[in-house]
Design a protein around this motif. Structure first.
Motif, PDB file in Angstrom:
ATOM      1  N   TYR A 170     -22.262  13.746  88.103  1.00 43.90           N
ATOM      2  CA  TYR A 170     -22.355  12.876  89.280  1.00 43.90           C
ATOM      3  C   TYR A 170     -22.782  13.614  90.550  1.00 43.90           C
ATOM      4  N   SER A 171     -23.114  14.919  90.424  1.00 41.30           N
ATOM      5  CA  SER A 171     -23.371  15.739  91.614  1.00 41.30           C
ATOM      6  C   SER A 171     -24.865  15.905  91.899  1.00 41.30           C
ATOM      7  N   SER A 172     -25.299  15.399  93.044  1.00 43.41           N
ATOM      8  CA  SER A 172     -26.700  15.569  93.459  1.00 43.41           C
ATOM      9  C   SER A 172     -27.046  17.048  93.607  1.00 43.41           C
ATOM     10  N   GLN A 187     -34.461   4.273  98.545  1.00 46.23           N
ATOM     11  CA  GLN A 187     -33.216   3.616  98.947  1.00 46.23           C
ATOM     12  C   GLN A 187     -33.366   2.108  99.155  1.00 46.23           C
ATOM     13  N   ASP A 188     -34.595   1.643  99.338  1.00 44.04           N
ATOM     14  CA  ASP A 188     -34.797   0.197  99.503  1.00 44.04           C
ATOM     15  C   ASP A 188     -34.466  -0.570  98.208  1.00 44.04           C
ATOM     16  N   LYS A 189     -34.293   0.162  97.106  1.00 47.09           N
ATOM     17  CA  LYS A 189     -33.966  -0.481  95.823  1.00 47.09           C
ATOM     18  C   LYS A 189     -32.462  -0.631  95.624  1.00 47.09           C
ATOM     19  N   LEU A 234     -12.050   1.312  96.938  1.00 50.91           N
ATOM     20  CA  LEU A 234     -13.301   1.680  96.261  1.00 50.91           C
ATOM     21  C   LEU A 234     -13.108   3.043  95.604  1.00 50.91           C
ATOM     22  N   MET A 235     -13.252   3.074  94.272  1.00 49.29           N
ATOM     23  CA  MET A 235     -13.059   4.302  93.487  1.00 49.29           C
ATOM     24  C   MET A 235     -14.388   4.627  92.793  1.00 49.29           C
ATOM     25  N   THR A 236     -15.083   5.647  93.245  1.00 50.43           N
ATOM     26  CA  THR A 236     -16.406   5.922  92.695  1.00 50.43           C
ATOM     27  C   THR A 236     -16.549   7.363  92.212  1.00 50.43           C
ATOM     28  N   ASN A 237     -17.332   7.523  91.162  1.00 46.85           N
ATOM     29  CA  ASN A 237     -17.710   8.864  90.712  1.00 46.85           C
ATOM     30  C   ASN A 237     -18.915   9.401  91.476  1.00 46.85           C
ATOM     31  N   ALA A 238     -19.554   8.553  92.269  1.00 48.76           N
ATOM     32  CA  ALA A 238     -20.691   9.027  93.073  1.00 48.76           C
ATOM     33  C   ALA A 238     -20.227  10.147  93.997  1.00 48.76           C
ATOM     34  N   ASP A 239     -21.046  11.188  94.143  1.00 47.37           N
ATOM     35  CA  ASP A 239     -20.671  12.245  95.089  1.00 47.37           C
ATOM     36  C   ASP A 239     -20.754  11.692  96.513  1.00 47.37           C
ATOM     37  N   LEU A 240     -20.217  12.449  97.456  1.00 49.10           N
ATOM     38  CA  LEU A 240     -20.110  11.936  98.833  1.00 49.10           C
ATOM     39  C   LEU A 240     -21.469  11.615  99.437  1.00 49.10           C
ATOM     40  N   LEU A 293     -25.106   7.344 101.221  1.00 47.99           N
ATOM     41  CA  LEU A 293     -26.427   6.714 101.167  1.00 47.99           C
ATOM     42  C   LEU A 293     -26.291   5.239 100.800  1.00 47.99           C
ATOM     43  N   LYS A 294     -25.492   4.953  99.791  1.00 45.26           N
ATOM     44  CA  LYS A 294     -25.366   3.566  99.321  1.00 45.26           C
ATOM     45  C   LYS A 294     -24.662   2.691 100.358  1.00 45.26           C
ATOM     46  N   LEU A 295     -23.653   3.254 101.011  1.00 46.18           N
ATOM     47  CA  LEU A 295     -22.941   2.471 102.027  1.00 46.18           C
ATOM     48  C   LEU A 295     -23.771   2.276 103.295  1.00 46.18           C
ATOM     49  N   GLU A 296     -24.756   3.151 103.496  1.00 41.30           N
ATOM     50  CA  GLU A 296     -25.703   2.941 104.612  1.00 41.30           C
ATOM     51  C   GLU A 296     -26.618   1.747 104.325  1.00 41.30           C
TER      52      GLU A 296
END
Length: 228
Positions: A61-63, A82-84, A107-113, A118-121
């Motif tokens: 999950y780490s960029s 990101q438009d997608k 909200l519990m996510t495996n996405a890195d910070l 980015l997604k919450l933006e």
């Protein structure tokens, strides 16, 4: 009235997993092939091997990890497309309903910070959640019971009075081992793929997120009957 805490996964649950499919299965192989001057087939084979090696680990999950591993700036790639990034069906309707009803949502996510931000933006979810946790902060991915133990130490909650909605079976299994009793999965995490067969899933499955509401109503009836 004692309401359960509702924990949501992000990618494939609240957000359409099509974005991640696009990045990891299409755009990264293309960029990797271009960078390393190899064929797309070779690139896909190399990345597939890496993916299998690290599946369900924090590295997966780490960029930053993937950037160093494959020589492509994975976070930059995500920003390019990101438009997608898009919510799944019923996302805002459900979250608005839960907020109006006074439910506590986490909200519990495996996405890195970096990916989480980015997604919450791009999809305005932050204000719905009392607690937001990335597995990067915890040191374990959600597949591991240790993730849930550490989250409970930081943010005390009763697993018996908690719902978790997540599209990934190993995550639901880990949460179940920890003691979370109300586990629900997603029929179609990505609009790029066909819905899964509900009969082949080990958990109750919903398509439109508003389908969660009857489960909460049923829980409330049973809870009230027990405490009457």
């Amino acid at each position: 009235m004692n309401k359960p805490i509702i924990m949501f996964d992000m990618d494939g649950t609240l957000l359409d997993l099509a974005f991640d499919d696009l990045i990891w299965n299409h755009k990264l192989p293309e960029r990797h092939a271009l960078t390393h001057k190899c064929s797309l087939e070779q690139s896909r084979a190399t990345l597939y091997e890496f993916y299998q090696e690290h599946k369900h680990t924090l590295s997966w999950y780490s960029s930053n990890y993937w950037t160093s591993k494959v020589g492509v700036d994975v976070l930059k790639l995500q920003y390019e497309f990101q438009d997608k990034i898009a919510p799944r069906q019923g996302c805002f309707e459900l979250l608005d309903h839960l907020k109006q009803q006074g439910y506590r949502c986490w909200l519990m996510t495996n996405a890195d910070l970096a990916s989480l931000n980015l997604k919450l933006e791009n999809v305005n979810l932050r204000h719905y959640f009392e607690v937001i946790v990335s597995s990067e902060e915890i040191g374990y991915s959600k597949e591991f019971i240790e993730f849930w133990q550490i989250v409970q130490e930081k943010y005390p909650f009763d697993p018996a009075q908690t719902f978790l909605i997540d599209d990934t079976a190993p995550v639901l299994q880990g949460a179940g081992k920890f003691g979370i009793e109300n586990l629900i999965t997603i029929l179609q995490p990505s609009t790029l793929n066909a819905p899964r067969n509900a009969l082949e899933l080990n958990y109750p499955a919903i398509q439109n997120l508003t389908e969660l509401e009857p489960y909460l109503d049923q829980y409330q009836k049973e809870f009230n009957a027990k405490t009457a």
